[in-house]
Design a protein around this motif. Structure first.
Motif, PDB file in Angstrom:
ATOM      1  N   SER A   1      -7.579  -1.499  -4.928  1.00  0.00           N
ATOM      2  CA  SER A   1      -8.111  -0.909  -4.375  1.00  0.00           C
ATOM      3  C   SER A   1      -7.975   0.836  -4.094  1.00  0.00           C
ATOM      4  O   SER A   1      -6.891   1.265  -3.912  1.00  0.00           O
ATOM      5  N   VAL A   2      -8.348   1.827  -4.184  1.00  0.00           N
ATOM      6  CA  VAL A   2      -8.629   3.010  -3.631  1.00  0.00           C
ATOM      7  C   VAL A   2      -9.075   3.609  -2.763  1.00  0.00           C
ATOM      8  O   VAL A   2     -10.586   3.546  -2.537  1.00  0.00           O
TER       9      VAL A   2
ATOM     10  N   GLU B   1     -11.350   8.768  -8.402  1.00  0.00           N
ATOM     11  CA  GLU B   1     -10.681   7.575  -8.993  1.00  0.00           C
ATOM     12  C   GLU B   1      -9.838   6.608  -9.705  1.00  0.00           C
ATOM     13  O   GLU B   1      -8.552   6.764 -10.038  1.00  0.00           O
TER      14      GLU B   1
ATOM     15  N   ILE C   1      -3.466  -1.968  -9.344  1.00  0.00           N
ATOM     16  CA  ILE C   1      -4.492  -1.479  -8.073  1.00  0.00           C
ATOM     17  C   ILE C   1      -5.537  -2.218  -7.528  1.00  0.00           C
ATOM     18  O   ILE C   1      -5.829  -2.844  -8.898  1.00  0.00           O
TER      19      ILE C   1
ATOM     20  N   LEU D   1      -6.676   9.073 -10.815  1.00  0.00           N
ATOM     21  CA  LEU D   1      -5.603   8.007  -9.922  1.00  0.00           C
ATOM     22  C   LEU D   1      -5.616   7.019 -10.818  1.00  0.00           C
ATOM     23  O   LEU D   1      -3.669   6.154 -10.593  1.00  0.00           O
ATOM     24  N   ARG D   2      -6.331   6.131 -11.079  1.00  0.00           N
ATOM     25  CA  ARG D   2      -5.978   4.602 -12.039  1.00  0.00           C
ATOM     26  C   ARG D   2      -5.026   5.040 -13.564  1.00  0.00           C
ATOM     27  O   ARG D   2      -3.941   4.496 -13.797  1.00  0.00           O
TER      28      ARG D   2
ATOM     29  N   VAL E   1      -3.816   3.756  -1.619  1.00  0.00           N
ATOM     30  CA  VAL E   1      -3.816   2.985  -2.417  1.00  0.00           C
ATOM     31  C   VAL E   1      -3.008   1.835  -2.893  1.00  0.00           C
ATOM     32  O   VAL E   1      -1.565   1.552  -2.341  1.00  0.00           O
TER      33      VAL E   1
ATOM     34  N   SER F   1       0.636  -0.993  -0.149  1.00  0.00           N
ATOM     35  CA  SER F   1      -0.082   0.238  -0.212  1.00  0.00           C
ATOM     36  C   SER F   1       1.106   1.139  -0.092  1.00  0.00           C
ATOM     37  O   SER F   1       1.874   1.434   0.521  1.00  0.00           O
TER      38      SER F   1
ATOM     39  N   CYS G   1      -4.836  10.050   0.176  1.00  0.00           N
ATOM     40  CA  CYS G   1      -5.642   9.070  -0.314  1.00  0.00           C
ATOM     41  C   CYS G   1      -4.746   7.775   0.020  1.00  0.00           C
ATOM     42  O   CYS G   1      -3.653   8.066  -0.084  1.00  0.00           O
TER      43      CYS G   1
END
Length: 253
Positions: A201-202, A187, A199, A190-191, A219, A175, A217
């Motif tokens: 999860s965020v 999200e 990835i 960010l992806r 990630v 993480s 956040c």
């Protein structure tokens, strides 16, 4: 001609302007000094560099005063707006009170839609305070709330203490902490930002009081290689801001 006669005159006529500027005379015919015609010479203008320095000092003093009061300089938060409100609508509304530096819309992490909350940053603290007149302003069927943006001192201190030096990678960590995000980062953003990584999860940090993003956040990545690629992107730019990317202090951030 009739249309021209009905058109209101918004500017003074040249002949009338000359009459107003005509100097008054006493009974001997000598001109009388008036407030419009000062007898002293105007002060010399300050050099441009000196003026800029004075303005900078004034701004630093205002920033210090705002911080001492517990508020962010020149920043207000507007909430309770309809979800259909656009950034252009918000800018038009708040620009009435002065020039804006930025407008940040808070969005739902899952859909990216506007959540009725925005952060408006003015160039001066004075204009920000004036805009508080919009508190209670009706937009559509909803009444907007406008208040000064408070400094979250406890979270800032905690974050500064945590990242004076980047935390070391703990065993099994997959993480990363991602900070200094724009308020409207989604999200999907960010992806796309970490598109070279896989990835899992965020997890956005949400302000319980406002319901908006706290600007950072965590990630979770699917493998160690993806995490290393992400951490290597520390200080890369996302939406005009250098993003802080570091190992989470624990596997779950």
């Amino acid at each position: 001609m009739a249309a021209e006669e009905q058109t209101p005159c918004t500017k003074p006529r040249p002949d009338k302007a000359k009459k107003r500027k005509k100097p008054k005379k006493d009974k001997w015919g000598q001109p009388i000094a008036t407030a419009e015609e000062p007898s002293v010479e105007p002060e010399q203008e300050h050099p441009a560099g000196e003026v800029e320095a004075v303005v900078q000092v004034d701004k630093e003093e205002e920033e210090a005063t705002a911080a001492a009061e517990g508020y962010e300089f020149g920043k207000v938060v507007a909430s309770g707006m309809p979800y259909t409100t656009t950034e252009a609508d918000i800018r038009k509304l708040f620009e009435f009170y002065g020039p804006l530096q930025s407008v940040q819309l808070s969005r739902f992490p899952d859909s990216g839609n506007f959540r009725g909350l925005a952060f408006i940053c003015f160039e001066t603290n004075e204009d920000a305070i004036k805009s508080l007149e919009l508190d209670g302003f009706k937009i559509g069927s909803r009444y907007m709330r406008v208040e000064r943006c408070r400094v979250t001192a406890t979270s800032n201190k905690k974050r500064k203490a945590e990242f004076q030096t980047d935390p070391k990678k703990s065993e099994g960590c997959l993480s990363a902490y991602v900070g200094n995000l724009s308020w409207n980062v989604t999200e999907k953003d960010l992806r796309d930002f970490f598109r070279s990584s896989k990835i899992a999860s965020v997890r956005f940090a949400i302000d319980k009081r406002t319901g908006g993003s706290r600007g950072f956040c965590h990630v979770d990545f699917q493998d160690d290689e993806s995490l290393e690629k992400a951490v290597a992107m520390n200080q890369s730019e996302l939406q005009g801001r250098p993003v802080k990317v570091a190992y989470s202090v624990s596997n779950r951030g």
